[in-house]
Design a protein around this motif. Structure first.
Motif, PDB file in Angstrom:
ATOM      1  N   ASN A 116     -28.961  -7.545 -43.805  1.00 61.46           N
ATOM      2  CA  ASN A 116     -28.653  -7.155 -42.433  1.00 61.46           C
ATOM      3  C   ASN A 116     -27.493  -6.177 -42.444  1.00 61.46           C
ATOM      4  OD1 ASN A 116     -30.268  -8.001 -40.445  1.00 61.46           O
ATOM      5  ND2 ASN A 116     -29.152  -9.898 -40.014  1.00 61.46           N
ATOM      6  N   PHE A 117     -27.787  -4.906 -42.202  1.00 68.97           N
ATOM      7  CA  PHE A 117     -26.735  -3.891 -42.290  1.00 68.97           C
ATOM      8  C   PHE A 117     -25.843  -3.881 -41.047  1.00 68.97           C
ATOM      9  CE2 PHE A 117     -29.839  -2.144 -45.302  1.00 68.97           C
ATOM     10  CZ  PHE A 117     -29.002  -1.854 -46.366  1.00 68.97           C
ATOM     11  N   ILE A 118     -24.596  -3.484 -41.254  1.00 72.24           N
ATOM     12  CA  ILE A 118     -23.716  -3.159 -40.127  1.00 72.24           C
ATOM     13  C   ILE A 118     -23.969  -1.675 -39.883  1.00 72.24           C
ATOM     14  CG2 ILE A 118     -21.302  -2.930 -39.406  1.00 72.24           C
ATOM     15  CD1 ILE A 118     -20.766  -5.274 -41.429  1.00 72.24           C
ATOM     16  N   ASP A 119     -24.635  -1.370 -38.792  1.00 67.90           N
ATOM     17  CA  ASP A 119     -25.139  -0.007 -38.596  1.00 67.90           C
ATOM     18  C   ASP A 119     -24.214   0.783 -37.663  1.00 67.90           C
ATOM     19  OD1 ASP A 119     -26.575   2.282 -38.410  1.00 67.90           O
ATOM     20  OD2 ASP A 119     -28.508   1.310 -38.040  1.00 67.90           O
ATOM     21  N   LEU A 120     -23.385   1.612 -38.287  1.00 66.44           N
ATOM     22  CA  LEU A 120     -22.419   2.416 -37.527  1.00 66.44           C
ATOM     23  C   LEU A 120     -22.840   3.889 -37.444  1.00 66.44           C
ATOM     24  CD1 LEU A 120     -19.320   0.763 -39.192  1.00 66.44           C
ATOM     25  CD2 LEU A 120     -19.779   0.687 -36.738  1.00 66.44           C
ATOM     26  N   ARG A 121     -24.114   4.165 -37.788  1.00 62.77           N
ATOM     27  CA  ARG A 121     -24.533   5.576 -37.813  1.00 62.77           C
ATOM     28  C   ARG A 121     -24.468   6.202 -36.424  1.00 62.77           C
ATOM     29  NH1 ARG A 121     -30.255   5.007 -40.303  1.00 62.77           N
ATOM     30  NH2 ARG A 121     -30.071   3.153 -38.993  1.00 62.77           N
ATOM     31  N   SER A 122     -24.827   5.414 -35.404  1.00 63.35           N
ATOM     32  CA  SER A 122     -24.830   5.948 -34.036  1.00 63.35           C
ATOM     33  C   SER A 122     -24.965   4.790 -33.063  1.00 63.35           C
ATOM     34  CB  SER A 122     -26.001   6.910 -33.849  1.00 63.35           C
ATOM     35  OG  SER A 122     -25.983   7.457 -32.540  1.00 63.35           O
ATOM     36  N   ASP A 123     -24.644   5.040 -31.786  1.00 60.58           N
ATOM     37  CA  ASP A 123     -24.952   4.039 -30.760  1.00 60.58           C
ATOM     38  C   ASP A 123     -26.408   4.166 -30.308  1.00 60.58           C
ATOM     39  OD1 ASP A 123     -24.520   6.468 -29.527  1.00 60.58           O
ATOM     40  OD2 ASP A 123     -22.832   5.805 -28.314  1.00 60.58           O
ATOM     41  N   THR A 124     -27.125   5.154 -30.853  1.00 58.52           N
ATOM     42  CA  THR A 124     -28.567   5.257 -30.554  1.00 58.52           C
ATOM     43  C   THR A 124     -29.354   4.148 -31.267  1.00 58.52           C
ATOM     44  OG1 THR A 124     -28.928   6.723 -32.438  1.00 58.52           O
ATOM     45  CG2 THR A 124     -28.497   7.771 -30.321  1.00 58.52           C
ATOM     46  N   VAL A 125     -28.740   3.493 -32.256  1.00 59.27           N
ATOM     47  CA  VAL A 125     -29.463   2.443 -33.004  1.00 59.27           C
ATOM     48  C   VAL A 125     -29.465   1.114 -32.248  1.00 59.27           C
ATOM     49  CG1 VAL A 125     -28.850   3.501 -35.232  1.00 59.27           C
ATOM     50  CG2 VAL A 125     -27.455   1.614 -34.354  1.00 59.27           C
TER      51      VAL A 125
ATOM     52  N   ASN B 179     -23.886   6.314 -49.728  1.00 60.57           N
ATOM     53  CA  ASN B 179     -24.706   5.375 -50.480  1.00 60.57           C
ATOM     54  C   ASN B 179     -23.879   4.216 -51.043  1.00 60.57           C
ATOM     55  OD1 ASN B 179     -27.360   4.864 -51.090  1.00 60.57           O
ATOM     56  ND2 ASN B 179     -27.012   5.413 -53.258  1.00 60.57           N
ATOM     57  N   GLU B 180     -22.673   4.536 -51.508  1.00 56.32           N
ATOM     58  CA  GLU B 180     -21.786   3.476 -52.016  1.00 56.32           C
ATOM     59  C   GLU B 180     -21.421   2.507 -50.886  1.00 56.32           C
ATOM     60  OE1 GLU B 180     -20.852   2.802 -55.213  1.00 56.32           O
ATOM     61  OE2 GLU B 180     -22.331   4.378 -55.616  1.00 56.32           O
ATOM     62  N   ILE B 181     -21.156   3.068 -49.717  1.00 54.68           N
ATOM     63  CA  ILE B 181     -20.814   2.222 -48.560  1.00 54.68           C
ATOM     64  C   ILE B 181     -22.034   1.373 -48.168  1.00 54.68           C
ATOM     65  CG2 ILE B 181     -20.211   2.320 -46.084  1.00 54.68           C
ATOM     66  CD1 ILE B 181     -17.810   2.844 -47.793  1.00 54.68           C
ATOM     67  N   LYS B 182     -23.204   1.988 -48.291  1.00 52.77           N
ATOM     68  CA  LYS B 182     -24.443   1.254 -47.967  1.00 52.77           C
ATOM     69  C   LYS B 182     -24.627   0.051 -48.901  1.00 52.77           C
ATOM     70  CE  LYS B 182     -29.395   1.932 -47.396  1.00 52.77           C
ATOM     71  NZ  LYS B 182     -30.523   2.858 -47.501  1.00 52.77           N
ATOM     72  N   LYS B 183     -24.261   0.247 -50.152  1.00 54.79           N
ATOM     73  CA  LYS B 183     -24.385  -0.871 -51.107  1.00 54.79           C
ATOM     74  C   LYS B 183     -23.532  -2.059 -50.671  1.00 54.79           C
ATOM     75  CE  LYS B 183     -25.188   1.981 -55.206  1.00 54.79           C
ATOM     76  NZ  LYS B 183     -24.447   2.528 -56.352  1.00 54.79           N
ATOM     77  N   GLN B 184     -22.501  -1.770 -49.864  1.00 59.57           N
ATOM     78  CA  GLN B 184     -21.639  -2.852 -49.343  1.00 59.57           C
ATOM     79  C   GLN B 184     -22.161  -3.399 -48.010  1.00 59.57           C
ATOM     80  OE1 GLN B 184     -19.108  -4.017 -51.184  1.00 59.57           O
ATOM     81  NE2 GLN B 184     -19.665  -2.473 -52.719  1.00 59.57           N
ATOM     82  N   GLY B 185     -23.332  -2.894 -47.572  1.00 56.01           N
ATOM     83  CA  GLY B 185     -23.943  -3.435 -46.354  1.00 56.01           C
ATOM     84  C   GLY B 185     -23.573  -2.702 -45.080  1.00 56.01           C
ATOM     85  N   VAL B 186     -23.040  -1.471 -45.213  1.00 51.66           N
ATOM     86  CA  VAL B 186     -22.612  -0.727 -44.015  1.00 51.66           C
ATOM     87  C   VAL B 186     -23.280   0.651 -44.002  1.00 51.66           C
ATOM     88  CG1 VAL B 186     -20.617   0.222 -42.778  1.00 51.66           C
ATOM     89  CG2 VAL B 186     -20.372  -1.906 -44.070  1.00 51.66           C
ATOM     90  N   LEU B 187     -23.853   1.020 -42.862  1.00 56.24           N
ATOM     91  CA  LEU B 187     -24.487   2.335 -42.739  1.00 56.24           C
ATOM     92  C   LEU B 187     -23.579   3.275 -41.943  1.00 56.24           C
ATOM     93  CD1 LEU B 187     -28.133   1.236 -41.801  1.00 56.24           C
ATOM     94  CD2 LEU B 187     -27.199   1.723 -44.078  1.00 56.24           C
ATOM     95  N   ILE B 188     -23.359   4.485 -42.493  1.00 56.03           N
ATOM     96  CA  ILE B 188     -22.539   5.479 -41.788  1.00 56.03           C
ATOM     97  C   ILE B 188     -23.266   6.835 -41.807  1.00 56.03           C
ATOM     98  CG2 ILE B 188     -20.353   4.320 -42.323  1.00 56.03           C
ATOM     99  CD1 ILE B 188     -19.862   6.384 -44.523  1.00 56.03           C
TER     100      ILE B 188
END
Ligand code: TLP
Length: 353
Positions: free
Chosen positions: A2-11, A311-320
């Motif tokens: 379950n990612f912490i999705d910070l890419r946008s508020d559109t998500v 990608n490194e941040i994604k490996k920690q469960g966070v999307l930017i």
């Protein structure tokens, strides 16, 4: 995971309450003007913006495009900021589909356009030149950092435009974020601030599907004759959506229940920025965050490229999201809680320390 999705508020996904009202929405054929839920949303949106009428459209991009097509003829020119979404990220629709020429001006740090620049950009009445017709504003301003402009500025530039026979369209995709942030100082209530921001312009688009959590849609608002024109253009673009009340039902919840809580997203963005400020290798934009967006650059000594870092941040469960070379944007929203903010700060620490 379950990612912490910070890419946008559109998500943002619809809230549980939205899913219930969507399932039970009263609907009709909106192309016949017979969907009661769409009609209710449009009236509510117009009331919130202080305009005569509203039109439910599929997206912010569609709302901005229809506004420009309704205000301009082929060959007319729009004055727009170089960093405005309409110029940068809407696939060149105004010129591809509308034959509308753009004059791009530098944005000031708060996303505004300087009146001097605008004055100098207005064309002469000369058959060699396109006709300057419209000024496009954006508030909050995304690419300038989620920053906002004041009601005073909107009033000033609109009066300036109208005195010269020009029209003004506001891309207010996140106008409620601007209003809530401004109201921390103004203290008159976010609803009143929205009306001050939208009142002076000829048309405004705002999005239901960003921080307000509705799954789809934006509303374009303006005068009755403008919306009548916009209705035909929406049909032309294939945007007549039939039983769209299913979507509009969530939009009504967005407007009635999701605006005041945006302050929580802003305060979490501040908390996030505060934590990231302590992490080596990160240079936050000065003053960030103004609303729900945190922008930063990686310093030269960080070994990762832009893509590798995400990608490194994604490996920690966070999307930017990347926002340029070694530049990133993090956006807080309804589905990011305090634990998500802490975990994100931790993830950055692990990758960069
Ligand atoms: N912005 C998206 C991306 O397209 C960049 C985002 O993630 O922020 N105006 C503004 C100011 C916007 O930020 C966006 C979307 C739009 C218009 C377009 O809205 P949609 O995506 O509904 O067409």
């Amino acid at each position: 995971m379950n990612f912490i999705d910070l890419r946008s508020d559109t998500v943002t996904q619809p809230t549980p309450e939205m899913r219930v009202v969507m399932a039970n929405a009263e609907v009709g054929d909106d192309v016949y003007g017979e969907d009661p839920t769409v009609n209710r949303l449009q009236e509510l949106a117009a009331e919130r913006m202080g305009k005569e009428a509203g039109l439910f459209v599929a997206s912010g991009t569609m709302g901005n495009l229809i506004a420009v097509l309704a205000h301009c003829q082929r060959g007319d020119e729009v004055i727009v900021g170089k960093k405005n979404h309409t110029y940068l990220h809407e696939a060149g629709g105004i010129s591809a589909l509308g034959g509308v020429h753009s004059c791009q001006l530098p944005n000031l740090p708060d996303g505004s356009l300087s009146l001097e620049d605008v004055a100098a950009a207005i064309r002469w009445d000369d058959p060699h030149e396109p006709v300057t017709r419209l000024i496009c504003l954006e508030n909050t301003h995304n690419a300038c950092g989620g920053v906002y402009q004041t009601p005073e500025y909107t009033r000033q530039i609109s009066a300036f435009a109208h005195a010269r026979g020009l029209l003004v369209h506001l891309d207010g995709a996140r106008i409620f974020n601007a209003a809530v942030a401004l109201d921390e100082e103004m203290g008159v209530g976010a609803r009143q601030v929205v009306r001050l921001l939208a009142g002076p312009v000829d048309s405004v688009t705002f999005c239901l599907s960003k921080g307000l959590c509705a799954p789809v849609g934006s509303v374009l608002c303006g005068s009755k004759p403008f919306i009548a024109k916009a209705l035909r253009l929406r049909k032309m673009l294939g945007g007549g959506m039939r039983q769209a009340g299913i979507l509009a039902a969530a939009g009504i919840i967005a407007l009635e229940k999701m605006v005041d809580r945006l302050i929580e997203d802003h305060s979490r963005a501040r908390k996030l920025a505060g934590g990231l400020r302590q992490v080596p290798g990160i240079v936050l934009d000065t003053g960030t965050p103004a609303t729900n967006m945190v922008f930063f650059n990686l310093t030269e000594d960080v070994k990762w490229s832009t893509g590798e870092f995400a990608n490194e941040i994604k490996k920690q469960g966070v999307l930017i999201s990347d926002a340029g070379e070694r530049r990133f944007r993090l956006v807080t929203h309804y589905w990011i809680d305090d634990a998500g903010v802490e975990k994100t700060i931790e993830a950055f620490g692990i990758v960069l320390e």
